[in-house]
Design a protein around this motif. Structure first.
Motif, PDB file in Angstrom:
ATOM      1  N   ILE A  43      46.663 -12.683 -28.994  1.00 38.07           N
ATOM      2  CA  ILE A  43      45.764 -13.512 -28.177  1.00 38.07           C
ATOM      3  C   ILE A  43      46.586 -14.355 -27.198  1.00 38.07           C
ATOM      4  CG2 ILE A  43      44.092 -15.421 -28.277  1.00 38.07           C
ATOM      5  CD1 ILE A  43      43.115 -14.156 -30.963  1.00 38.07           C
ATOM      6  N   GLN A  44      47.701 -14.889 -27.703  1.00 36.19           N
ATOM      7  CA  GLN A  44      48.585 -15.677 -26.837  1.00 36.19           C
ATOM      8  C   GLN A  44      49.111 -14.830 -25.680  1.00 36.19           C
ATOM      9  OE1 GLN A  44      49.174 -19.001 -27.268  1.00 36.19           O
ATOM     10  NE2 GLN A  44      50.291 -18.978 -25.330  1.00 36.19           N
ATOM     11  N   ALA A  45      49.469 -13.561 -25.989  1.00 35.96           N
ATOM     12  CA  ALA A  45      49.994 -12.667 -24.951  1.00 35.96           C
ATOM     13  C   ALA A  45      48.938 -12.424 -23.867  1.00 35.96           C
ATOM     14  CB  ALA A  45      50.433 -11.346 -25.566  1.00 35.96           C
ATOM     15  N   PHE A  46      47.690 -12.231 -24.301  1.00 39.68           N
ATOM     16  CA  PHE A  46      46.605 -12.025 -23.333  1.00 39.68           C
ATOM     17  C   PHE A  46      46.382 -13.291 -22.504  1.00 39.68           C
ATOM     18  CE2 PHE A  46      45.172  -8.587 -26.333  1.00 39.68           C
ATOM     19  CZ  PHE A  46      45.375  -7.546 -25.436  1.00 39.68           C
ATOM     20  N   LYS A  47      46.413 -14.440 -23.173  1.00 45.95           N
ATOM     21  CA  LYS A  47      46.240 -15.717 -22.449  1.00 45.95           C
ATOM     22  C   LYS A  47      47.350 -15.889 -21.429  1.00 45.95           C
ATOM     23  CE  LYS A  47      44.041 -18.614 -26.013  1.00 45.95           C
ATOM     24  NZ  LYS A  47      44.401 -19.577 -27.085  1.00 45.95           N
ATOM     25  N   ASN A  48      48.586 -15.574 -21.837  1.00 44.85           N
ATOM     26  CA  ASN A  48      49.717 -15.721 -20.922  1.00 44.85           C
ATOM     27  C   ASN A  48      49.556 -14.823 -19.706  1.00 44.85           C
ATOM     28  OD1 ASN A  48      50.857 -17.457 -22.729  1.00 44.85           O
ATOM     29  ND2 ASN A  48      52.430 -16.057 -23.451  1.00 44.85           N
ATOM     30  N   PHE A  49      49.127 -13.593 -19.954  1.00 43.87           N
ATOM     31  CA  PHE A  49      49.074 -12.620 -18.867  1.00 43.87           C
ATOM     32  C   PHE A  49      47.894 -12.872 -17.937  1.00 43.87           C
ATOM     33  CE2 PHE A  49      47.768  -8.507 -17.068  1.00 43.87           C
ATOM     34  CZ  PHE A  49      48.902  -8.247 -16.307  1.00 43.87           C
ATOM     35  N   PHE A  50      46.708 -13.023 -18.534  1.00 48.26           N
ATOM     36  CA  PHE A  50      45.515 -13.167 -17.706  1.00 48.26           C
ATOM     37  C   PHE A  50      45.316 -14.603 -17.236  1.00 48.26           C
ATOM     38  CE2 PHE A  50      44.556  -9.280 -20.138  1.00 48.26           C
ATOM     39  CZ  PHE A  50      44.314  -8.424 -19.083  1.00 48.26           C
ATOM     40  N   GLY A  51      45.956 -15.521 -17.938  1.00 49.28           N
ATOM     41  CA  GLY A  51      45.805 -16.927 -17.597  1.00 49.28           C
ATOM     42  C   GLY A  51      44.689 -17.559 -18.400  1.00 49.28           C
ATOM     43  N   SER A  52      44.954 -18.755 -18.921  1.00 45.57           N
ATOM     44  CA  SER A  52      43.944 -19.458 -19.698  1.00 45.57           C
ATOM     45  C   SER A  52      44.278 -20.936 -19.706  1.00 45.57           C
ATOM     46  CB  SER A  52      43.921 -18.920 -21.127  1.00 45.57           C
ATOM     47  OG  SER A  52      43.243 -19.829 -21.974  1.00 45.57           O
ATOM     48  N   ASP A  53      43.271 -21.781 -19.662  1.00 50.01           N
ATOM     49  CA  ASP A  53      43.510 -23.226 -19.756  1.00 50.01           C
ATOM     50  C   ASP A  53      43.985 -23.602 -21.148  1.00 50.01           C
ATOM     51  OD1 ASP A  53      42.731 -23.345 -17.193  1.00 50.01           O
ATOM     52  OD2 ASP A  53      40.754 -24.239 -17.552  1.00 50.01           O
ATOM     53  N   ASN A  54      43.751 -22.681 -22.103  1.00 53.32           N
ATOM     54  CA  ASN A  54      44.171 -22.946 -23.479  1.00 53.32           C
ATOM     55  C   ASN A  54      45.486 -22.267 -23.832  1.00 53.32           C
ATOM     56  OD1 ASN A  54      41.879 -24.524 -24.123  1.00 53.32           O
ATOM     57  ND2 ASN A  54      40.681 -22.632 -24.241  1.00 53.32           N
ATOM     58  N   ALA A  55      46.194 -21.753 -22.807  1.00 56.61           N
ATOM     59  CA  ALA A  55      47.465 -21.080 -23.093  1.00 56.61           C
ATOM     60  C   ALA A  55      48.568 -22.093 -23.405  1.00 56.61           C
ATOM     61  CB  ALA A  55      47.875 -20.209 -21.907  1.00 56.61           C
ATOM     62  N   HIS A  56      48.369 -23.367 -22.971  1.00 51.82           N
ATOM     63  CA  HIS A  56      49.364 -24.434 -23.127  1.00 51.82           C
ATOM     64  C   HIS A  56      50.730 -24.005 -22.593  1.00 51.82           C
ATOM     65  CE1 HIS A  56      46.350 -26.517 -25.368  1.00 51.82           C
ATOM     66  NE2 HIS A  56      46.313 -25.595 -26.298  1.00 51.82           N
TER      67      HIS A  56
END
Lengths: 203, 257
Positions: B244-257
Motif C-alpha cells: 500500500i505504501q508503494a502504491f501511495k508513493n507512486f501514485f501520490g497520496s496525502d497519507n503517504a507521509h
C-alpha cells in the motif's frame, strides 16, 4: 523506485507468476484438453489460438517476456536460499524447498518444450497439430518427461498462488493462510488432471 | 551410594572467529531438572573432556536464565533455541550443542548478533517521543490492539528465527536479508498510536534491499520462535502495508507521509 529496486522486482515477479503466466498456463492446458475429444477437436482449438488477432504481440508481452523475467529472477531467488529441510522439516519449509526444485525443473521443461514446438514452428520446420504432438509423445522417455514437466509446472503455479496471496498481503491470518493452502491443493489437483489427461490422449 | 550418572554433551567449539570449528565431547555429572546452562557450568568448574584431558572451558553467552533476554541462543540437537529453557531431561542424549553459525562465531558458543541490533536501527525500532518541551500525553491505544501488539513486544532479538530461516545466510547472491524478527517489529511500533506517526519511515526501511522482499515464506520462523510470536502473520501484515505504501508513493497520496 530506484532505491526500492529489489522490492519492486520481487513484487513484479510474484505478480507475473499469476498474471499473466498462471492464467496462460491454465488456458494452455485447457486448450490441450481438446485432444481428449479427438484429433479434429484439438486441431480446431489449436488453430483458433494460432489465428488470434495480434498473436505475435500477445506471445511476446503476455507469454515470452513475463516468463523470461520470472525465470531469470527465479534462478537468482533459488541461489539466495540455503535450504534446511533436514533440520527443520516443517510442511511449509518443505513446500519452500519444492517451490525452488519445481522452479528449476519447470525452467528446463519449458525451455525444451518451447524449443521443440514454438521455435520449430517459427523456423518453419513443423506445423503444430495433433499428429505432430502424437509423434513427439510417442517416445516413452519424452512422454514421461512431459508428465513430470506438467506436474512440476502446475505444482509451481499452485504453490506460487499461495505465496502470491501472502506476498500481496491478502492472507494475513493463519486461518486464511491455511484455507488458501487447501484451495491451492485443489488447484494443483484440478489443473494437473487437465494437463495429464490431455497428455494421455496422445498415446 | 550409586555411581554418579552422567550426561554426554558433544559441543562444536571454535577457538577464535577465524579458526575452524571442532567437536569435543564432555561427560557431565547429571542432576535432576538441569538445563543446558547448568551443564555448561559444570564444564566450567571442571574443564575435562571425555578423554580425560584438561581443556579450556567452553565459552557461552547467557544472562537472565528465564528465556526473556535472548542471549543464550544455540543449536541444541539440531534445533536453534534458548539453552536456559532446554532441559536435559527432555532431550535425547548424547546432546549436541552448536553455535548458531548463521551469525559470526566469536568463540565456542558465543555468537555476534550485532547484525540484528544494526537492523533495529535500520527499521527505526523505537517510538520518538522526546521534544524540547512537554508534548503532553499521546493518543490512547485501543485495548484490543494493545493485546496483540503485546505479543509482538515479547521479541528478545535472540536470533533463533534468523538461524532457522533458509533465506538468512551469507551466500554470495543473498542481499543480506534482515530476517523474520526485524520484519515483525515495525508492525509493533506502527501499531502504537504515537509510533504510527513515523509509520512510513519504517515501511520504507522494510522496502530497502534485503528487507521484506527477502522473505520466501518458508514459515520456519513462526515454528521455532521461543516466545511464540506470530511472525508470519506480522510478515503478511507488513507485506500488505509495504504494498500500500508503494502504491501511495507512486501514485501520490496525502497519507503517504
Amino acid at each position: 523506485m530506484a532505491e526500492h529496486r529489489e522490492f519492486f522486482y520481487r513484487r513484479l515477479h510474484s505478480l507475473l507468476g499469476v498474471i499473466p503466466i498462471g492464467l496462460f498456463l491454465v488456458q494452455h492446458l485447457f486448450i490441450n484438453h481438446f485432444a481428449v475429444y479427438g484429433a479434429e477437436s484439438f486441431n480446431k482449438a489449436a488453430q483458433f489460438m494460432f489465428e488470434l488477432p495480434f498473436r505475435p504481440l500477445l506471445e511476446i508481452f503476455v507469454i515470452f517476456l513475463p516468463i523470461l523475467f520470472h525465470a531469470i529472477l527465479g534462478v537468482y531467488i533459488v541461489l539466495t536460499a540455503r535450504n534446511n529441510t533436514r533440520k527443520y522439516s516443517f510442511g511449509r519449509n518443505i513446500l519452500f524447498f519444492l517451490q525452488r526444485v519445481t522452479g528449476i525443473v519447470t525452467l528446463i521443461f519449458i525451455a525444451w518444450h518451447v524449443w521443440e514446438t514454438r521455435v520449430q514452428v517459427a523456423l518453419g520446420n513443423v506445423e503444430v497439430s495433433y499428429s505432430f504432438m502424437e509423434g513427439v509423445l510417442s517416445d516413452p522417455f519424452i512422454f514421461w518427461f512431459y508428465v513430470i514437466g506438467v506436474i512440476s509446472t502446475v505444482f509451481h503455479f499452485a504453490n506460487g498462488l499461495w505465496g502470491f496471496m501472502v506476498t500481496w498481503g491478502f492472507t494475513q491470518s493463519p486461518r486464511s493462510q491455511k484455507i488458501v493452502t487447501y484451495f491451492t491443493i485443489l488447484v494443483f489437483l484440478a489443473v494437473s488432471y487437465l494437463g495429464i489427461r490431455a497428455l494421455f490422449a496422445f498415446v | 551410594m550409586a555411581e554418579q550418572k552422567t550426561v554426554t554433551f558433544i559441543i562444536t567449539r571454535q577457538d577464535s572467529p577465524d579458526s575452524s570449528p571442532y567437536k569435543e565431547t564432555f561427560k557431565i555429572p547429571y542432576r535432576k531438572n538441569m538445563n543446558i546452562i547448568a551443564g555448561l557450568m559444570e564444564i566450567q568448574k571442571n574443564p575435562v573432556n571425555a578423554e580425560g584431558e584438561k581443556v579450556s572451558p567452553v565459552q557461552w553467552d547467557s544472562n537472565c536464565l528465564e528465556e526473556v533476554c535472548g542471549a543464550c541462543s544455540m543449536v541444541i540437537n539440531g534445533q536453534a533455541r534458548q539453552a536456559c529453557a532446554a532441559l536435559v531431561d527432555e532431550l535425547e542424549t548424547p546432546i549436541t550443542i552448536e553455535p548458531m553459525n548463521t551469525f559470526p562465531v566469536v568463540r565456542d558458543l558465543i555468537i555476534d548478533r550485532s547484525r540484528m541490533f544494526d537492523a533495529l536501527k535500520r527499521i527505526k525500532a523505537w517510538i520518538p517521543i522526546d521534544g524540547t518541551h512537554d508534548l503532553g500525553p499521546g493518543p490512547r491505544m485501543p485495548e484490543k490492539k494493545r493485546q496483540w501488539a503485546y505479543e509482538l513486544s515479547k521479541c528478545m532479538t535472540c536470533g533463533v528465527c534468523l538461524e532457522a530461516c533458509p533465506n538468512v545466510n551469507n551466500k554470495k547472491f543473498n542481499n543480506n536479508f534482515i530476517g523474520p524478527a526485524l520484519l515483525s517489529l515495525p508492525r509493533l511500533y506502527n501499531a502504537h498510536p504515537t509510533g504510527a506517526m513515523n509509520k512510513s519511515e519504517r515501511l520504507e526501511a522494510l522496502m530497502q534491499d534485503g528487507g521484506i522482499s527477502g522473505c520466501g515464506n518458508s514459515q520456519n520462523c513462526v515454528q521455532v520462535c521461543p516466545k511464540g510470536i506470530p511472525l508470519t502473520t506480522s510478515i503478511a501484515a507488513m507485506n500488505r502495508a509495504t504494498n500500500i505504501q508503494a502504491f501511495k508513493n507512486f501514485f501520490g497520496s496525502d497519507n503517504a507521509h
